[in-house]
Scaffold this motif. Sequence first.
Motif, PDB file in Angstrom:
ATOM      1  N   SER A 179       0.622  -1.331  -0.125  1.00 22.18           N
ATOM      2  CA  SER A 179       0.028  -0.013  -0.070  1.00 22.18           C
ATOM      3  C   SER A 179       1.021   1.184   0.179  1.00 22.18           C
ATOM      4  CB  SER A 179      -0.969  -0.126   1.158  1.00 22.18           C
ATOM      5  OG  SER A 179      -1.962  -1.031   1.104  1.00 22.18           O
ATOM      6  N   PHE A 180       1.848   1.212   0.840  1.00 22.54           N
ATOM      7  CA  PHE A 180       2.709   2.636   0.885  1.00 22.54           C
ATOM      8  C   PHE A 180       4.139   2.578   0.247  1.00 22.54           C
ATOM      9  CE2 PHE A 180      -0.277   2.162   4.641  1.00 22.54           C
ATOM     10  CZ  PHE A 180      -0.992   3.133   4.331  1.00 22.54           C
ATOM     11  N   LYS A 181       4.391   1.286  -0.316  1.00 26.41           N
ATOM     12  CA  LYS A 181       5.784   1.092  -0.941  1.00 26.41           C
ATOM     13  C   LYS A 181       6.837   1.313   0.139  1.00 26.41           C
ATOM     14  CE  LYS A 181       3.359   0.792  -4.561  1.00 26.41           C
ATOM     15  NZ  LYS A 181       2.648  -0.577  -4.966  1.00 26.41           N
ATOM     16  N   LEU A 182       6.543   0.918   1.401  1.00 28.16           N
ATOM     17  CA  LEU A 182       7.560   0.975   2.227  1.00 28.16           C
ATOM     18  C   LEU A 182       8.637  -0.110   1.930  1.00 28.16           C
ATOM     19  CD1 LEU A 182       7.577   2.832   4.921  1.00 28.16           C
ATOM     20  CD2 LEU A 182       7.049   0.581   6.015  1.00 28.16           C
ATOM     21  N   PRO A 183      10.022   0.287   2.073  1.00 26.00           N
ATOM     22  CA  PRO A 183      11.032  -0.561   1.606  1.00 26.00           C
ATOM     23  C   PRO A 183      11.401  -1.785   2.730  1.00 26.00           C
ATOM     24  CG  PRO A 183      12.090   1.516   2.503  1.00 26.00           C
ATOM     25  CD  PRO A 183      10.532   1.606   2.448  1.00 26.00           C
ATOM     26  N   LEU A 184      10.782  -2.651   2.526  1.00 24.44           N
ATOM     27  CA  LEU A 184      10.676  -3.804   3.359  1.00 24.44           C
ATOM     28  C   LEU A 184      11.435  -5.149   3.063  1.00 24.44           C
ATOM     29  CD1 LEU A 184       7.201  -2.996   4.571  1.00 24.44           C
ATOM     30  CD2 LEU A 184       8.842  -3.520   6.317  1.00 24.44           C
ATOM     31  N   ILE A 185      12.172  -5.795   4.082  1.00 19.95           N
ATOM     32  CA  ILE A 185      12.730  -7.065   3.746  1.00 19.95           C
ATOM     33  C   ILE A 185      12.280  -7.950   5.089  1.00 19.95           C
ATOM     34  CG2 ILE A 185      14.776  -8.469   3.709  1.00 19.95           C
ATOM     35  CD1 ILE A 185      16.295  -6.148   2.421  1.00 19.95           C
ATOM     36  N   THR A 186      11.908  -9.153   4.645  1.00 22.48           N
ATOM     37  CA  THR A 186      11.522  -9.936   6.037  1.00 22.48           C
ATOM     38  C   THR A 186      12.443 -11.097   6.156  1.00 22.48           C
ATOM     39  OG1 THR A 186       9.215  -9.545   5.792  1.00 22.48           O
ATOM     40  CG2 THR A 186       9.646 -11.638   6.836  1.00 22.48           C
ATOM     41  N   VAL A 187      12.992 -11.421   7.336  1.00 21.66           N
ATOM     42  CA  VAL A 187      13.633 -12.549   7.518  1.00 21.66           C
ATOM     43  C   VAL A 187      13.110 -13.698   8.362  1.00 21.66           C
ATOM     44  CG1 VAL A 187      15.907 -12.900   8.504  1.00 21.66           C
ATOM     45  CG2 VAL A 187      15.724 -10.867   7.482  1.00 21.66           C
ATOM     46  N   ARG A 188      13.051 -14.860   8.062  1.00 21.47           N
ATOM     47  CA  ARG A 188      12.450 -15.917   8.957  1.00 21.47           C
ATOM     48  C   ARG A 188      13.583 -17.002   9.144  1.00 21.47           C
ATOM     49  NH1 ARG A 188       8.029 -17.012   4.349  1.00 21.47           N
ATOM     50  NH2 ARG A 188       6.598 -15.211   5.124  1.00 21.47           N
ATOM     51  N   SER A 189      14.154 -16.785  10.528  1.00 22.50           N
ATOM     52  CA  SER A 189      15.409 -17.658  10.872  1.00 22.50           C
ATOM     53  C   SER A 189      14.817 -18.816  11.710  1.00 22.50           C
ATOM     54  CB  SER A 189      16.128 -16.723  12.096  1.00 22.50           C
ATOM     55  OG  SER A 189      17.296 -17.588  12.572  1.00 22.50           O
ATOM     56  N   ASN A 190      15.756 -20.026  11.700  1.00 15.24           N
ATOM     57  CA  ASN A 190      15.623 -20.996  12.551  1.00 15.24           C
ATOM     58  C   ASN A 190      15.930 -20.685  14.168  1.00 15.24           C
ATOM     59  OD1 ASN A 190      17.155 -23.335  10.108  1.00 15.24           O
ATOM     60  ND2 ASN A 190      14.965 -22.834  10.293  1.00 15.24           N
ATOM     61  N   ASN A 191      15.815 -21.479  15.105  1.00 15.28           N
ATOM     62  CA  ASN A 191      16.070 -21.159  16.394  1.00 15.28           C
ATOM     63  C   ASN A 191      17.660 -20.783  16.594  1.00 15.28           C
ATOM     64  OD1 ASN A 191      13.792 -22.265  17.049  1.00 15.28           O
ATOM     65  ND2 ASN A 191      14.346 -23.616  18.500  1.00 15.28           N
ATOM     66  N   VAL A 192      17.676 -19.547  17.176  1.00 15.46           N
ATOM     67  CA  VAL A 192      19.001 -19.116  17.674  1.00 15.46           C
ATOM     68  C   VAL A 192      19.574 -19.342  18.982  1.00 15.46           C
ATOM     69  CG1 VAL A 192      20.426 -16.992  17.438  1.00 15.46           C
ATOM     70  CG2 VAL A 192      18.312 -17.186  16.202  1.00 15.46           C
ATOM     71  N   TYR A 193      20.872 -19.814  19.199  1.00 15.91           N
ATOM     72  CA  TYR A 193      21.254 -20.190  20.341  1.00 15.91           C
ATOM     73  C   TYR A 193      22.871 -19.403  20.536  1.00 15.91           C
ATOM     74  CZ  TYR A 193      24.552 -23.808  18.330  1.00 15.91           C
ATOM     75  OH  TYR A 193      25.672 -24.123  17.530  1.00 15.91           O
ATOM     76  N   GLY A 194      23.317 -19.292  21.703  1.00 15.87           N
ATOM     77  CA  GLY A 194      24.743 -18.786  21.970  1.00 15.87           C
ATOM     78  C   GLY A 194      24.577 -18.154  23.341  1.00 15.87           C
ATOM     79  N   PRO A 195      25.775 -17.531  23.577  1.00 12.40           N
ATOM     80  CA  PRO A 195      26.173 -16.729  24.764  1.00 12.40           C
ATOM     81  C   PRO A 195      25.101 -15.447  24.746  1.00 12.40           C
ATOM     82  CG  PRO A 195      28.199 -17.251  23.859  1.00 12.40           C
ATOM     83  CD  PRO A 195      27.170 -17.800  22.894  1.00 12.40           C
ATOM     84  N   HIS A 196      24.703 -14.942  26.322  1.00 11.97           N
ATOM     85  CA  HIS A 196      23.905 -13.782  26.305  1.00 11.97           C
ATOM     86  C   HIS A 196      22.509 -14.036  26.110  1.00 11.97           C
ATOM     87  CE1 HIS A 196      27.527 -11.321  26.310  1.00 11.97           C
ATOM     88  NE2 HIS A 196      27.878 -12.235  25.133  1.00 11.97           N
ATOM     89  N   GLN A 197      22.173 -15.286  25.895  1.00 10.09           N
ATOM     90  CA  GLN A 197      20.625 -15.651  25.731  1.00 10.09           C
ATOM     91  C   GLN A 197      19.942 -15.561  27.047  1.00 10.09           C
ATOM     92  OE1 GLN A 197      19.519 -19.087  23.356  1.00 10.09           O
ATOM     93  NE2 GLN A 197      17.973 -17.833  22.412  1.00 10.09           N
ATOM     94  N   PHE A 198      18.876 -15.001  27.405  1.00 12.55           N
ATOM     95  CA  PHE A 198      18.078 -15.161  28.602  1.00 12.55           C
ATOM     96  C   PHE A 198      17.457 -16.512  28.758  1.00 12.55           C
ATOM     97  CE2 PHE A 198      14.094 -14.621  31.242  1.00 12.55           C
ATOM     98  CZ  PHE A 198      14.883 -14.041  32.188  1.00 12.55           C
ATOM     99  N   PRO A 199      17.868 -17.149  29.868  1.00 14.49           N
ATOM    100  CA  PRO A 199      17.703 -18.556  30.151  1.00 14.49           C
ATOM    101  C   PRO A 199      16.160 -18.991  30.244  1.00 14.49           C
ATOM    102  CG  PRO A 199      18.398 -17.496  32.080  1.00 14.49           C
ATOM    103  CD  PRO A 199      18.606 -16.530  31.159  1.00 14.49           C
TER     104      PRO A 199
END
Length: 404
Positions: A179-199
């Motif tokens: 509708s508004f030609k907003l310059p958008l990109i969508t990203v769909r990721s698998n599960n992420v893991y690693g340091p700093h992640q809330f437990p």
Amino acid sequence: MDTSAYPNWEHQIRAVGECEEHPPCWFVRHLTLTYPHYHIISFDKLDYCATLNNTRILDGRTNFTFEQGDITLPADVKRVLRKHKVDTIFHFAAQSHVDLSFGNSYQFTNTNVYGTHVLLESSREHGITRFIHISTDEVYGDVPIGAADLSETSLLAPTNPYSASKAAAEMMVSAYRKSFKLPLITVRSNNVYGPHQFPEKIIPKFIMLLQRSSKLLVHGDGSPTRRYVYAGDIVDALDTIFHRGDIGQIYNIASKDEISNTEICHKLLDIFGLPHLTSGDLEMRVQYTEDRPFNDQRYATDGSKLAALGWKQKTDFDDGLRTTVDWYRRFGEVWWGDISRVLTSFPVVEGTEIWTKEEHEALPSDDEGRLEEFYGEQEAPWTTGALNHLQNMQGAAKREDSVH
């Protein structure tokens, strides 16, 4: 990552998004340290699962600024966009823990759908030149064993309140793009893991339980699988999409490492040097709890579209898991403060408060809270309907007295 092939972007501001969580904090650190000519704004509500420790290393950097705010408040978003002349948004902000979504789904709809709407509308008014929306592979729904990996054009079929809210947010993104030609990109990721992640997520939660010599809490039979991407690889993927991706496209970030919850138990027990080969060993270390109301068996996405831009997974699961365990062993108990309630089965979050399921069930209901507020600490014999009727009568009586 080799950045020499990327164009020399001169935009003043590169990123705004709720970023004191994981993996956004990884990406904020990467952009700030790798591209000193980018000015990075970390915009975060500092909710229950966020901590400024995640970007403390950037304090004092002239190209990094932290702003506290809420994406569901248009005034907060517009203030930051105007103040810093933002031109690019990375929208990571979301309520993202599936377990919580079953018991607190209104909050997921508010943040994930309405919050996205606020960002989109504010971006339209402000004139954003690039908006990268971070979604999830869960919007595709369950993928049967043996079925082909799903491409970006596959139908969305979410099965829980969290994934439904993310799919709804994607529909809003699609509408603003058309509708508004907003310059958008969508990203769909698998599960992420690693340091700093809330437990609250399975890997850091299991590590912290083992640190405390507690049993691992496995939902159902432990057979559901997920594909995992190390946080460092996610950063590379987002960098690639940002500099090489095309406006209007959707990109899967897809891992080759598909691991069941039971396999995660075995791998962690092995790293901790704890026996796990016999049923007796497992009984001492693992406790099977009730399952989610519905638990997708697996997700499976095709990452060839992103691979064509030059990205590939570099960290295999075993190496990434060992690095993650090492970090939590050193910092896990002090990074977020008291996480004892988070390490229980199905914790409940309300605002910044975290309860165990049992504690939350023992709390007064909303109706009981209203009655207690009206009567004070004495026992209130009224139903909600009776209370409303009583209040209406009192109001009518006061109006009648004022007439006389």
